[in-house]
Design an enzyme around this catalytic site. Structure first.
Site, short mmCIF file in Angstrom:
data_model
loop_
_atom_site.label_atom_id
_atom_site.label_comp_id
_atom_site.label_asym_id
_atom_site.label_seq_id
_atom_site.Cartn_x
_atom_site.Cartn_y
_atom_site.Cartn_z
N HIS A 78 0.76 -1.24 -0.18
CA HIS A 78 -0.16 -0.20 -0.01
C HIS A 78 0.79 1.21 0.07
O HIS A 78 0.42 2.30 -0.82
CB HIS A 78 -0.92 0.02 1.46
CG HIS A 78 -1.90 -1.05 1.21
ND1 HIS A 78 -2.00 -1.73 2.51
CD2 HIS A 78 -2.74 -1.28 0.51
CE1 HIS A 78 -3.03 -2.57 2.30
NE2 HIS A 78 -3.67 -2.32 1.26
N LYS A 115 -17.58 -5.89 7.91
CA LYS A 115 -16.40 -6.78 7.73
C LYS A 115 -15.66 -7.04 9.22
O LYS A 115 -15.29 -6.01 9.78
CB LYS A 115 -15.40 -5.97 6.91
CG LYS A 115 -14.91 -6.65 5.72
CD LYS A 115 -14.22 -6.00 4.65
CE LYS A 115 -13.45 -6.82 3.56
NZ LYS A 115 -12.53 -5.91 2.52
N ARG A 141 -2.17 -6.18 -8.18
CA ARG A 141 -0.95 -6.95 -7.95
C ARG A 141 -0.82 -8.06 -9.08
O ARG A 141 0.22 -8.32 -9.75
CB ARG A 141 -1.19 -7.75 -6.66
CG ARG A 141 -0.92 -6.89 -5.49
CD ARG A 141 -1.31 -7.35 -4.01
NE ARG A 141 -2.94 -7.58 -4.13
CZ ARG A 141 -3.70 -7.99 -3.27
NH1 ARG A 141 -3.18 -7.93 -2.06
NH2 ARG A 141 -4.93 -8.11 -3.49
N SER A 188 -2.92 -7.72 3.11
CA SER A 188 -3.02 -7.61 4.60
C SER A 188 -3.37 -8.80 5.26
O SER A 188 -2.90 -9.30 6.34
CB SER A 188 -4.14 -6.60 4.92
OG SER A 188 -4.02 -5.32 4.48
#
Ligand code: PNS
Length: 163
Positions: A17, A41, A90, A128
């Protein structure tokens, strides 16, 4: 470009990030890092903690602002007068979902572009979730997240193990 919004969960911010923030801040006059405040979440860190860690990480980057949002990203981007939403890509696996979101956001507002930056090679395997998993099982996360974040993850995991 004047204003860019870089959205995400950032639970927590990783060096991948950070790479996008550094590069995004060079192509925008102002880059707003916008943390999704999504109560449904299950996150390791609260929104306040996530914002705090990003603030510490980007200290000294004068044109980077940190904020949080809920609801539709496109509404937030318009409220901030953003020219573009900045995203990191990515791998091919990211592409399909990102493409779908970019098209939906374009459908919701013609005015805001989505701009993709390819993640640097050395960060392309980072997320993450994988970092949290490695840390949870005692693996080394050195160099994968900013130093301040590494300590917070370890503290958080230690606390949750005690409970
Ligand atoms: O870091 P993440 O979890 O991959 O980020 C996903 C994020 C926050 C960019 C995405 O979930 C999002 O934009 N959420 C806001 C709700 C929204 O606008 N949904 C419609 C997308 S087309």
């Amino acid at each position: 470009m004047k204003i860019g919004v870089y959205p995400g969960s950032f639970d927590p911010i990783t060096n991948g990030h950070l790479d996008i923030i550094e590069r995004g801040s060079k192509i925008c006059e102002k880059l707003i890092v916008a943390v999704l405040d999504n109560q449904s979440k299950s996150a390791l860190f609260t929104v306040e903690e996530r914002v705090g860690m990003i603030e510490e990480t980007v200290k000294g980057m004068d044109n980077v602002e940190i904020d949080y949002f809920s609801g539709l990203l496109i509404d937030y981007a318009k409220e901030k007068n953003a020219d573009a939403i900045i995203k990191g890509l990515r791998a091919v696996s990211d592409f399909e979902y990102e493409f779908q979101m970019a098209l939906m956001n374009k459908k919701l507002s013609e005015e805001v572009e989505t701009l993709f930056l390819m993640t640097s090679n050395k960060h392309s395997y980072l997320s993450s979730s994988i970092i949290k998993e490695v840390a949870h099982f005692g693996g080394c996360i050195e160099g994968l997240v900013p130093e301040v974040v590494k300590q917070r993850i370890l503290n958080k995991l230690q606390k949750s193990e005690k409970q």
